[in-house]
Design an enzyme around this catalytic site. Structure first.
Site, mmCIF file in Angstrom:
data_model
loop_
_atom_site.group_PDB
_atom_site.id
_atom_site.type_symbol
_atom_site.label_atom_id
_atom_site.label_comp_id
_atom_site.label_asym_id
_atom_site.label_seq_id
_atom_site.Cartn_x
_atom_site.Cartn_y
_atom_site.Cartn_z
ATOM 1 C CG HIS A 39 -56.529 1.920 -3.694
ATOM 2 N ND1 HIS A 39 -56.264 2.454 -4.936
ATOM 3 C CD2 HIS A 39 -57.849 2.148 -3.452
ATOM 4 C CE1 HIS A 39 -57.371 3.009 -5.415
ATOM 5 N NE2 HIS A 39 -58.349 2.817 -4.536
ATOM 6 C CB SER A 55 -34.994 -21.405 2.161
ATOM 7 O OG SER A 55 -33.659 -20.938 2.134
ATOM 8 C CE LYS A 94 -39.062 -17.669 4.135
ATOM 9 N NZ LYS A 94 -38.591 -17.069 2.877
ATOM 10 C CD GLU A 98 -43.042 -17.239 -4.267
ATOM 11 O OE1 GLU A 98 -42.695 -18.351 -3.839
ATOM 12 O OE2 GLU A 98 -42.331 -16.236 -4.170
#
Ligand code: ARG
Length: 459
Positions: free
Chosen positions: A158, A279, A285, A292
């Site tokens: 969960h 980024s 970043k 992803e």
């Protein structure tokens, strides 16, 4: 034949441009040229050997097809605007090269048996290549498991930290998933064993072709048993797309975990520069783009499967032009899988696991709560009462902002555990207590590792 069409004789008028653009599939199926040429060479040789065309015609055709293959290979084959599909382009060029001999190639053959033959040959080739890619990813995961037998991290349910597990155990979970994918891929290869050539448009052909010779020459196990089924079925493609869809789900789940692990909330891993990107605005970043994208390709692969199922459902036998859409889905899935697998393997091979962060998270909070409850059960408590008492203890610890392992007499008293001898709780003790087969204790994971090594070696 008018304006390059293979079927122009029956037609007085030319095709409308808008129709030609819709009907043509060359842009999609031109990648099948190696299979198309090989299947045509086998067909022509057999026609010659069976005396269906003359030996000289067969020789001319073979020479022409070899030249066409060389042109296609070199990239200097000139496709013409009228070339409807790869079959049309090859036959058109063959006729330019060898005249009437070329016009005999399509004797005892239809594009309906031709296209599915080409596609099955293509599919079994990609399946072999992708089996190697699966094996590479399997080996990367195995190496990670070998290196991290003693690295503990929290396992989640969960989205919450649930119990400590060995990182090796967690990585091996993916090896078993890939093992099932590998089995599905083997089914794809079996589904490609029957050669459709000789089925003609749908009913078979009216010449004494040697279907066995052609099938064997092209690497099939046997000719297909039913000509109507052979030109209509796309089951091998569905098998592949089912494989790809499930593989996509597995890689997506792995990608999702890498994103979480690389995120600031856990910092369990450091991504290699080679598999991350920056980024354009935020200088600090380092984004887990490969992971992803692995996460996001799954719906596309599922859509490819859904797309072909949609085309096939309700389609009457035998060949219908609808079937031409099959390759849009197939090739999209093939390309997606071949993009994904090496990138995921590279991401995993270069991932640095931050062992200390993982271990700290595995030892914190109430992750050993079940181990305390199990201890009470061994002391004779009914499980449900133990569960409730430990739950009360967790609540007391939470209220005081301490970890379960640091519970003192006042928390124990509050939970009705004042007179209980509480064992030392630790993540290490917790994993070692899970000594069932398939569990996360060291000896069990070692057994599992050995079985997983044998599995991957068989891919
Ligand atoms: N381009 C077609 C396909 O991919 C080849 C078969 C065409 N057959 C036909 N009867 N028009 O399905």
């Amino acid at each position: 034949m008018s304006d390059g069409r293979l079927w122009g004789g029956r037609f007085a008028d030319e095709s409308a441009e808008a129709f030609h653009r819709l009907n043509a599939s060359l842009a999609v199926d031109r990648r099948l040229w190696p299979q198309d040429v090989a299947a045509s060479r086998a067909h022509a040789r057999m026609l010659g050997e069976q005396g269906i065309i003359s030996a000289d015609d067969a020789r001319q055709i073979d020479g022409g097809l070899q030249r066409i293959a060389a042109e296609l290979e070199a990239g200097d084959f000139a496709f013409l605007p009228g070339d409807e599909d790869i079959h049309t382009a090859v036959e058109r060029r063959l006729t330019e090269l060898v005249g009437d001999s070329g016009r005999r190639l399509h004797t005892a053959r239809s594009r309906n048996d031709q296209i599915v033959t080409d596609t099955l040959m293509y599919l079994r080739e990609r399946a072999a290549l992708q089996a190697g890619m699966l094996r590479e990813l399997g080996e990367v995961l195995l190496r990670g498991a070998e290196a991290h037998l003693d690295t503990l991290l929290p396992g989640y349910t969960h989205g919450q930290r649930a119990q400590p597990v060995r990182l090796a155990h967690h990585l091996l979970a993916y090896v078993w998933m890939l093992g099932r994918d590998r089995r599905r891929l083997a089914n794809v290869v079996s589904a490609c064993e029957e050669c459709p050539l000789g089925s003609g448009a749908l009913a078979g052909v009216g010449f004494p072709v040697d279907r066995h010779a052609v099938a064997h020459e092209l690497g099939f196990a046997r000719p297909s048993a039913n000509s109507i089924d052979a030109v209509s079925s796309r089951d091998a493609l569905l098998d592949y797309l089912s494989f790809a869809a499930q593989l996509g789900v597995h890689l997506s789940r792995l990608g999702a975990e890498v994103v979480i692990w690389a995120g600031d909330e856990t910092r369990f891993v450091t991504l290699d520069d080679a598999y991350a990107s920056g980024s354009s605005m935020l200088p600090h970043k380092k984004n887990p783009d490969a992971a992803e994208l692995a996460r996001a390709k799954a719906p596309r692969l599922a859509a490819d499967l859904g797309g072909l199922l949609g085309v096939l459902a309700g389609l009457p036998l035998a060949y219908n032009k609808d079937l031409q859409e099959d390759k849009v889905f197939l090739f999209d899935a093939v390309d997606t899988v071949e993009l994904l697998l090496p990138a995921v393997a590279g991401t995993m091979a270069t991932l640095q696991f931050r062992v200390a962060e993982m271990a700290a998270a595995a030892g914190e909070g109430a992750l050993a709560a079940i181990d305390l409850a199990d201890h009470l059960v061994r002391e004779g408590w009914p499980f449900r009462r133990a569960h409730e008492a430990v739950g009360a203890l967790v609540r007391a610890c939470e209220e005081r902002g301490i970890s379960l392992a640091d519970a003192g007499p006042s928390e124990l008293g509050a939970a009705g555990l004042g007179d209980v001898s509480v064992p030392q709780l630790s993540a290490e003790g917790s994993v070692e207590a899970k000594a069932v087969p398939g569990g996360t204790a060291r000896a069990q994971v070692l057994d599992q590792l050995e079985a997983a090594r044998a599995l991957v070696a068989s891919w």
